[in-house]
Design an enzyme around this catalytic site. Structure first.
Site, PDB file in Angstrom:
ATOM      1  N   ASP A 268      -5.233 134.417 -17.867  1.00 30.15           N
ATOM      2  CA  ASP A 268      -6.094 133.664 -18.777  1.00 30.15           C
ATOM      3  C   ASP A 268      -5.310 133.088 -19.945  1.00 30.15           C
ATOM      4  O   ASP A 268      -5.771 133.095 -21.095  1.00 30.15           O
ATOM      5  CB  ASP A 268      -7.240 134.543 -19.284  1.00 30.15           C
ATOM      6  CG  ASP A 268      -8.362 133.702 -19.911  1.00 30.15           C
ATOM      7  OD1 ASP A 268      -8.469 132.519 -19.562  1.00 30.15           O
ATOM      8  OD2 ASP A 268      -9.107 134.229 -20.763  1.00 30.15           O
TER       9      ASP A 268
ATOM     10  N   SER B 130     -11.497 133.023 -28.810  1.00 34.04           N
ATOM     11  CA  SER B 130     -10.675 132.963 -27.601  1.00 34.04           C
ATOM     12  C   SER B 130      -9.410 132.156 -27.843  1.00 34.04           C
ATOM     13  O   SER B 130      -9.471 131.014 -28.308  1.00 34.04           O
ATOM     14  CB  SER B 130     -11.459 132.304 -26.467  1.00 34.04           C
ATOM     15  OG  SER B 130     -12.300 133.208 -25.844  1.00 34.04           O
TER      16      SER B 130
ATOM     17  N   HIS C 183      -9.433 129.792 -20.076  1.00 37.83           N
ATOM     18  CA  HIS C 183     -10.853 129.457 -19.986  1.00 37.83           C
ATOM     19  C   HIS C 183     -11.329 128.562 -21.123  1.00 37.83           C
ATOM     20  O   HIS C 183     -12.440 128.033 -21.074  1.00 37.83           O
ATOM     21  CB  HIS C 183     -11.710 130.731 -19.871  1.00 37.83           C
ATOM     22  CG  HIS C 183     -11.897 131.500 -21.136  1.00 37.83           C
ATOM     23  ND1 HIS C 183     -11.222 132.667 -21.408  1.00 37.83           N
ATOM     24  CD2 HIS C 183     -12.698 131.289 -22.209  1.00 37.83           C
ATOM     25  CE1 HIS C 183     -11.603 133.139 -22.576  1.00 37.83           C
ATOM     26  NE2 HIS C 183     -12.493 132.319 -23.080  1.00 37.83           N
TER      27      HIS C 183
END
Length: 526
Positions: A190, A263, A160
């Site tokens: 992911d 992230s 993402h």
């Protein structure tokens, strides 16, 4: 040869011995106290504080005590691993930053991940998006983290973070900026693999071989809020977490502070190996509240190897819709333990259907390894290569059997749900009560939009056992206790048979919203 003189009876010698023993005792007390995080203020009754460290003979003891009292830190580990971590900046053209636009989301719409865990990126909880007016459709930028896994520039980050990026730039720990290209991404886990151009001697991190234990130290390194390289520490809070993202959930939960922009950053163990990739946090406010989730290194290794080899990930597939075996379901099937994966429905022409697996079967092991639950079956099969041969142990209609099949490849697209029309509102007039369950049913072929098989639920008592188990108007009951039903009489007969067999619950196969599932309803006595 001259004999050594006996000094043991001299007062000065005895005093020196007592002082040395006292010093050793104090050193031991100080060592224990340092480990407990408290201070020691008492000394041996025979030795004053000034005497304890006054002589050269006690200098070594003094040094050791000071070393023990010094707090243990992570500076050495951080100094070694921090250069392998980078900040990742992406540019996405013609992408709206509207909070209502969910195309950028890597998670299933409406899932707990969608609602609560998308907290790493820009405003309003949209991951990776910063700048640009909401709904303007202009170019936006996103920031995240990543880390090198080889000296030639291969690096790992989150899907993402780079999904849909037109341009990817990374900034290393020494402040240098490089361009990177996306080699491949995997939405289901992911994860993404990128290649950084410009050097062949990047510092890189090693993926851990073993599994972390609850209570192990963990260091999270990343780019929170775009500030640059930041290190936080905590412990492993839990392992094997299912947070509703999908069938492959197997997250490590950590309490090291992780925030927006972390992230794709690594979670290091105390040896300096990457135990996981930080991908999500639980945070109603958007900031760290001590609950973060990392993708285990074992998963990262498998996914990255395929991305590097062919740019995509292929997974084994047997073609079944599965669900957990609850205690009620286990009881209705005569199972001693609530283990395995219950087949709600095999997909037409899938490997399982071709091998003879039917709805209501329970898959209990794969290649001799027990299957704990439905999630474990999905992860096990998904970790195998398409075309591999597997042996499944299956409980079918109370009998154990072995099924051999060849795995297919998991489709990249999700099949559309079957069309579900509202039930005919006049069906309530044609329904027949099912005693003790609190619902009314009618033949499915008599209700518009309900199909031709089974019986459709036309009314549910909100205080009944059926309502507690999630039954609602429009659901279609296909089987009861392993037998197909077409009328309310069939349902009553199957329930009476289960009572005669002293079953505490009866298992029903129900179709709802285009999906099949099994529901165990407790039986009232009498």
């Amino acid at each position: 040869m001259t004999d050594r003189p006996d000094l043991s009876n001299l007062p000065s010698y005895r005093q020196s011995r007592r002082s040395l023993v006292s010093a050793r005792k104090f050193a031991l007390m100080a060592s224990v106290a340092a480990g407990l995080g408290v201070a020691v203020y008492g000394f041996s009754p025979s030795t004053s504080p000034s005497d304890l460290f006054s002589s050269p003979a006690h200098a070594q003891v003094n040094t050791e005590v000071r070393k023990v009292e010094r707090p243990i830190g992570f500076a050495d580990v951080v100094e070694r691993v921090k250069p392998s971590v980078m900040s990742v900046k992406v540019n996405i053209k013609e992408k709206t930053a509207s909070n209502d636009d969910n195309e950028d989301s890597p998670f299933q719409p409406g899932s707990p991940m969608e609602r609560f865990f998308r907290r790493f990126g820009g405003p309003d909880g949209v991951p990776g998006l910063r700048g640009g007016p909401r709904g303007g459709g202009r170019a936006v930028t996103g920031q995240g983290s990543g880390f090198f896994i080889s000296a030639d520039g291969f690096a790992v980050t989150n899907n993402h973070v780079v999904d849909g990026a037109d341009k990817v730039e990374v900034t290393t720990d020494d402040g240098k900026t490089y361009t990177a290209k996306v080699i491949g991404t995997d939405q289901r886990t992911d994860l993404a693999l990128i290649k950084v151009e410009g050097s062949s001697n990047f510092p890189f991190a090693k993926l851990a071989d073993g599994k972390p234990r609850i209570g192990d130290w963990v260091l999270a390194v990343g780019n929170p809020f775009g500030l640059g390289g930041t290190v936080t520490a905590g412990i492993v809070s839990a392992v094997g977490r299912d947070i509703g993202n999908g069938p492959y959930d197997d997250f490590i939960q950590i309490d090291a502070p992780v925030n927006k922009g972390n992230s794709g950053g690594p979670a290091f163990n105390i040896d300096g190996d990457v135990m996981g990739v930080n991908t999500a946090i639980y945070s109603p406010s958007g900031g760290s509240v001590g609950i973060a989730f990392s993708i285990p290194s074992s998963t990262v290794k498998t996914v990255v190897a395929q991305l590097k080899d062919k740019g995509s990930v292929s997974r084994g597939w047997i073609g079944v819709q599965i669900q957990p075996v609850t205690s009620d379901i286990a009881d209705s099937l005569g199972m001693k333990k609530a283990e395995g994966a219950l087949v709600a429905e095999p997909q037409a022409n899938g490997p399982a259907a071709k091998a003879g697996i039917q709805s209501g079967d329970v898959i209990t092991s794969v290649n001799g390894e027990p299957v704990k639950d439905a999630r474990e079956l999905a992860r096990t099969i998904g970790g195998m290569a398409p075309g591999a041969s597997v042996k499944l142990n299956v409980l079918s209609k109370g009998q154990d059997k072995v099924v051999n099949l060849t795995l297919g490849q998991l489709p990249n697209t999700v099949e559309a749900k079957a069309n579900t029309e509202d039930s005919d509102k006049g069906a309530e007039q044609r329904g027949t009560d099912v005693p003790k369950l609190g619902m009314t049913v009618a033949p499915a072929n008599s209700v518009a939009g309900a199909g031709k098989d089974g019986v459709v639920v036309t009314q549910v008592d909100p205080k009944s056992a059926a309502a507690e188990r999630g039954f609602k108007e429009g659901d279609v009951i296909l089987e009861v206790a392993g037998k197909s039903v077409a009328t309310a009489g069939d349902v009553r007969e199957a329930i009476n048979t289960a009572r005669t067999d002293n079953k505490n619950s009866v298992l029903m196969r129900v179709k709802s919203g285009g999906q099949s599932r099994f529901v165990a309803i407790p039986l009232a006595k009498g």
